[in-house]
Structure formats: structure tokens, C-alpha cells
Design an enzyme around this catalytic site. Structure first.
Site, PDB file in Angstrom:
ATOM      1  CD  GLU A   1      -3.498  -5.771   4.259  1.00  0.00           C
ATOM      2  OE1 GLU A   1      -4.335  -4.949   4.693  1.00  0.00           O
ATOM      3  OE2 GLU A   1      -2.270  -5.569   4.274  1.00  0.00           O
TER       4      GLU A   1
ATOM      5  CD  GLU B   1      -3.010  -1.007   2.292  1.00  0.00           C
ATOM      6  OE1 GLU B   1      -2.913  -0.108   3.147  1.00  0.00           O
ATOM      7  OE2 GLU B   1      -3.992  -1.760   2.219  1.00  0.00           O
TER       8      GLU B   1
HETATM    9  C1  GBH Z   1      -4.383  -1.985   5.573  1.00  0.00           C
HETATM   10  O1  GBH Z   1      -4.532  -0.614   5.372  1.00  0.00           O
HETATM   11  C2  GBH Z   1      -3.001  -2.241   6.044  1.00  0.00           C
HETATM   12  O2  GBH Z   1      -2.200  -2.855   5.042  1.00  0.00           O
HETATM   13  C3  GBH Z   1      -2.929  -3.045   7.317  1.00  0.00           C
HETATM   14  O3  GBH Z   1      -1.653  -2.937   7.867  1.00  0.00           O
HETATM   15  C4  GBH Z   1      -4.018  -2.575   8.247  1.00  0.00           C
HETATM   16  O4  GBH Z   1      -3.913  -3.136   9.522  1.00  0.00           O
HETATM   17  C5  GBH Z   1      -5.333  -2.941   7.627  1.00  0.00           C
HETATM   18  O5  GBH Z   1      -5.445  -2.440   6.341  1.00  0.00           O
HETATM   19  C6  GBH Z   1      -6.542  -2.479   8.430  1.00  0.00           C
HETATM   20  O6  GBH Z   1      -6.570  -1.093   8.521  1.00  0.00           O
HETATM   21  O7  GBH Z   1     -11.060   5.572   5.236  1.00  0.00           O
HETATM   22  O8  GBH Z   1     -13.437   5.244   4.938  1.00  0.00           O
HETATM   23  O9  GBH Z   1     -12.159   6.152   3.134  1.00  0.00           O
HETATM   24  C7  GBH Z   1      -5.797  -0.226   4.911  1.00  0.00           C
HETATM   25  C8  GBH Z   1      -5.880   1.277   4.748  1.00  0.00           C
HETATM   26  C9  GBH Z   1      -8.279   1.268   4.618  1.00  0.00           C
HETATM   27  C10 GBH Z   1      -7.012   3.101   3.724  1.00  0.00           C
HETATM   28  C11 GBH Z   1      -9.483   1.736   3.857  1.00  0.00           C
HETATM   29  C12 GBH Z   1      -8.214   3.531   2.947  1.00  0.00           C
HETATM   30  C13 GBH Z   1     -10.597   3.558   2.847  1.00  0.00           C
HETATM   31  C14 GBH Z   1     -11.839   3.643   3.689  1.00  0.00           C
HETATM   32  N1  GBH Z   1      -7.048   1.677   3.979  1.00  0.00           N
HETATM   33  N2  GBH Z   1      -9.439   3.155   3.630  1.00  0.00           N
HETATM   34  S1  GBH Z   1     -12.157   5.257   4.276  1.00  0.00           S
END
Ligand code: GBH
Length: 473
Positions: A378, A172
Site C-alpha cells: 500500500e 496491518e
Molecule cells: C491503511 O492504514 C489501511 O490498510 C487501509 O485500509 C486504509 O484505507 C489506508 O491505509 C489509508 O488510511 O497518523 O500521522 O502518525 C494506514 C494506517 C496510516 C496508521 C499512517 C499510521 C501514521 C501517520 N496508518 N499512520 S500519523
């Protein structure tokens, strides 16, 4: 409105990989052991006010000491693969050298332990724990960080490349660049939109250079990949298509463009022209970034809903990315695109549950990159689990979330998507970045006092899926 994603009895193809994922800083602990020096997440989590409750990864799940029991747990669940990340500050504690043999030895034992149990090692080189020394020298916005990453990849490739099943360069890069250097909710917590875009480029460059280094040093026959977190935008208003286009450019095509097509999208450069002239892109960079990959890793949790700001009404931003102290994750589009409240239901993160978004994303990637094999690296959900009196952990919401998303993936496959496998986030409850230990994503519960592990109902359900290849009731 997604009750129709609850199919059971669906059969996944022979050879489909069922795995689970973690990341070094989120599970390992042992932050100051065997020569490891601080990463940007050690610094950030110890800065007051940055992480919920002042939580840090000092101990986390203590996986660094309990790795054998954790491998036994995976093998007991019948999982076919483990996606973990390697902590750069264990291997090269200052980022550039010297090499710390004790760090390499830990991952070497882990990989051998996986292979002994018939579990495929899927190793990510970078899941956000940049050595602090490199941040002190400028971090991802400076080109030298990509040079350092290439050398790190050579070292790790030479040490483990005889046994790794799948190499993944970055996890990411969207988060590393925009949350780390723009919005500031992630380490190192900077608010510099131009630096965030420079970070995008140097992460892309690091990916391409690392792929070449891994290929040159790995003596086995690994597959090569990168993991991206795609945004699946839904549009509102008269200019819905324009809002979707902007989010897709900054979030998705800023990475797939150079990595998979060898170019930055022209519309991305235009949208961000007021922020940077992209002069950090040097001759030869795009060729270095554009390297073949065997499989594209896809992280998916939820959708976003966007519209163009009308220039009059009060600006909205409910995307969960807006930092309290004013940083933006959307350089060039902050205040231009609004993020709207999403229709529920929601997980404990406040993210909307939208399995149809996963089906749509996989189909869209198939259309954009025909022939590109895909892997869900994921998917999973945080919920507020309650331990039952008998000690079991019933987590029907997580189980239902997983069932719906596996159903969505299966539907995409039935429409011709070449999906090779699926990794549930996460094996263990762990350090959830800015949320500390307050959010639990595990299919295995971790008691953060005793560090005891308990398989949740979702873990038992997933175990049946992994063993049989058939989506259980
Ligand atoms: C992942 O990040 C990571 O790789 C992992 O380490 C982490 O623990 C896991 O997911 C859970 O968070 O914010 O409502 O617009 C995910 C990060 C999650 C960022 C979804 C963008 C979009 C939803 N992403 N987010 S919102």
C-alpha cells in the site's frame, strides 16, 4: 524539500508487479447479503459518534455487485495484480462455523475473473472485519480468536488455494491491536492497553497458524506473505535515539521480531512491563509464529516525529492516534514518548508527504532482513478532488505523491533492495474507516450517489507506468 524525488523516465525491471489494492469492508457493501453477518466494523460504524457523518460500509462502492465492471476497469488500466481482502464474516459468519458456501463462491468468481483477465490475485485473509460473534467472545485479546483464524485459513486455502498467486495473512496488525483495543479509533473501539498487547500476540499467532494452514491446504503454488504498516520515526531532542527505539519496538519489531526472528525483542518486553507480563505467550507460540514467508508486504504513507517527554513541559501528542476519549496507541510509552507536529506538505489526512521515508524504510528492511523479498502493498494519498466541468478528475497532488514515492522505491532498488512490486492504495475511493467517505484515496473516483466510476488523471498516469514499466512525466 523533496523536489528531487520527481524523476521521470526511470525504468522498472521486467516482471515488476504494478497493482492496486482495496479491502472488503471498504468497497464491497452488500453487508447483509448471501449469509454475511456483522463484523466489528458494522457494529462500530453504527455506533453514534464513531465514524464521520455516521457513514457505514452497508453499500460502500457496491463492489459485491459491480465486481465484473471493476475487473474490466483494472484490465483497461493494464494493472498486473489486484490486492483484495476476503471478508471472514462472509465465509464463516459467526467466525467459527458453519461455512457459508455463498461467501466462498463470491471470491471464487472474483479470482476466476481476475485470472481470465491476466491479473494476479493477491488475497488478504484479514483486513480488519472480525466477525462480531468472535468479538463478543473477547476478540483478538483472547487466544480462541487465533484458533478460529486457523480454521478460517484452512477453509479459504482449500477453496481458493489452487488459484491464488499470493496469500497474505493479515493487513496491518498494528492497527488491529493498538487502534482497535488501545486507542479505540478503530473497531471494536476499546481502551485497554494490556488487551492491546495481548491482541498483538494473538494476531502474531494467528498469522503463523494461518500460514501453516494455507500451506497445508493450497494445491497451487502460491507465495505467502504478511503486510505490516511500518512506522518510520524521526527523533528530536537529547534522547532522540531512545524515542526512536521505543516507537520502533512497539510499532515494528513487535511484529517482525516473532514473525521473522522467532522472538519478542527484549526491549519491547521491558518498555511494556508496567502494562503486562506477557504471560499470554505460551510454550511453542514463537515457533508457530516464526514461519517462512516469500515476500514481506510493506504499507507506507508517511513518517512520524518523536521525542522523549522531559517530565516538565506540557505533554504533546499530535500523532493523529490520540483518541478524543483518551485511549492510547502506545501502551507503556504513552506520555513517555511525545509525537510532534511534522513538517509539511500534508495530504488531506494531515499526514506529511515524505517519499524519502519510503527509500529509508526499504533500505532498513534490507539491512535487518537480508535476502527477504519485499513488496509495497500500500502507498497512496487522500486529497480533496474536484471534478472538472467536462467530468474529468484532475488530481495533480495525488499524481505527484505517487511519482515521488515510485521514485523513492526505484532509488532503493538501485541500492540493492529486492522489491518485487507495488500496489497503489486505492483502486477506488472507498469507506476510509473512521473518516467514512470524506477522504478519497482512489485513482478512480466513485460518486457515492450514483456509484459511477471515473478514472482520475493519476489513474491514467499509473496506467502508463503499469503498461510501460517506465515512470511517465
Ligand atoms: C491503511 O492504514 C489501511 O490498510 C487501509 O485500509 C486504509 O484505507 C489506508 O491505509 C489509508 O488510511 O497518523 O500521522 O502518525 C494506514 C494506517 C496510516 C496508521 C499512517 C499510521 C501514521 C501517520 N496508518 N499512520 S500519523
Amino acid at each position: 524539500g523533496n523536489a528531487d524525488y520527481r524523476d521521470s523516465g526511470l525504468v522498472f525491471p521486467e516482471g515488476f508487479t504494478f497493482g492496486s489494492a482495496t479491502a472488503s469492508y471498504q468497497v464491497e457493501g452488500a453487508a447483509a447479503e448471501d449469509g454475511r453477518l456483522p463484523s466489528i466494523w458494522d457494529t462500530f460504524s453504527k455506533t453514534p459518534g464513531k465514524v464521520w457523518n455516521g457513514d457505514t460500509g452497508d453499500v460502500a462502492c457496491d463492489h459485491y455487485h459491480r465486481w465484473e465492471a471493476d475487473l474490466d476497469l483494472m484490465s483497461g488500466l493494464g494493472l498486473g495484480a489486484y490486492r483484495f481482502s476476503i471478508a471472514w464474516p462472509r465465509i464463516m459468519p459467526t467466525g467459527t462455523g458453519p461455512v457459508n458456501q455463498a461467501g466462498l463462491d463470491f471470491y471464487s468468481r472474483l479470482v476466476d475473473g481476475l485470472l481470465e483477465r491476466g491479473i494476479r490475485p493477491v488475497a488478504t485473509l484479514y483486513h480488519w472485519d472480525l466477525p462480531q460473534t468472535l468479538e463478543d467472545a473477547g476478540g483478538w485479546p483472547v487466544r480462541a480468536t487465533a484458533d478460529a483464524f486457523e480454521r478460517y485459513a484452512e477453509v479459504v486455502g482449500a477453496a481458493l488455494g489452487d488459484r491464488i498467486h499470493t496469500w497474505t495473512t493479515l493487513n496491518e496488525p498494528w492497527c488491529s491491536a493498538y487502534l482497535g483495543y488501545g486507542q479505540g479509533g478503530h473497531a471494536p473501539g476499546r481502551h485497554e492497553p494490556a488487551a492491546a498487547l495481548a491482541a498483538v500476540h494473538h494476531l502474531n499467532l494467528a498469522h503463523g497458524r494461518a500460514l501453516q494452514a494455507l500451506r497445508a491446504t493450497s494445491t497451487g503454488d502460491p507465495e505467502y506473505s504478511v503486510t505490516l504498516n511500518f512506522h518510520v520515526p524521526r527523533g528530536r531532542g537529547d534522547q532522540a535515539a531512545e524515542a526512536i527505539r521505543r516507537v520502533d519496538a512497539l510499532a515494528n519489531r513487535a511484529f517482525t521480531g516473532p514473525m521473522l526472528r522467532g522472538e519478542y525483542p527484549a526491549d519491547l518486553l521491558e518498555d511494556t512491563a508496567s502494562v503486562t507480563d506477557w504471560s499470554f505467550v505460551k510454550d511453542g507460540d514463537l515457533g508457530a509464529i516464526h514461519q517462512p514467508i516469500d515476500v514481506l508486504g510493506v504499507n507506507y504513507y508517511s513518517t512520524v516525529t518523536v521525542q522523549m517527554w522531559d517530565g516538565v513541559s506540557p505533554k504533546q501528542n499530535n500523532d493523529g492516534h490520540k483518541a478524543a476519549d483518551g485511549g492510547t496507541a502506545w501502551p507503556g510509552s504513552d506520555g513517555v514518548v511525545e509525537f510532534l507536529e511534522q513538517p509539511g506538505p500534508y495530504t488531506a489526512m494531515g499526514w506529511n508527504i515524505a517519499p524519502e521515508g519510503l527509500e529509508e524504510l526499504l533500505l532498513s528492511l534490507r539491512d535487518q532482513f537480508p535476502g527477504q523479498a519485499l513488496m509495497v502493498t500500500e502507498n497512496g494519498a487522500a486529497f480533496d478532488d474536484v471534478v472538472a466541468e467536462d467530468g474529468s478528475v484532475p488530481d495533480p497532488d495525488r499524481l505527484d505523491y505517487l511519482r515521488r514515492h515510485f521514485t523513492a522505491a526505484h532509488r532503493a532498488m538501485a541500492q540493492g533492495v529486492d522489491l518485487r512490486g507495488y500496489f497503489v492504495w486505492s483502486l477506488l475511493d472507498n469507506f476510509e474507516w473512521g473518516y467514512g467517505y470524506s477522504k478519497r484515496f482512489g485513482i478512480v473516483r466513485v460518486d457515492f450517489d450514483s456509484l459511477e466510476r471515473t478514472v482520475k488523471d493519476s489513474g491514467r498516469w499509473y496506467s502508463e507506468l503499469a503498461r510501460t514499466g517506465v515512470l511517465p512525466d
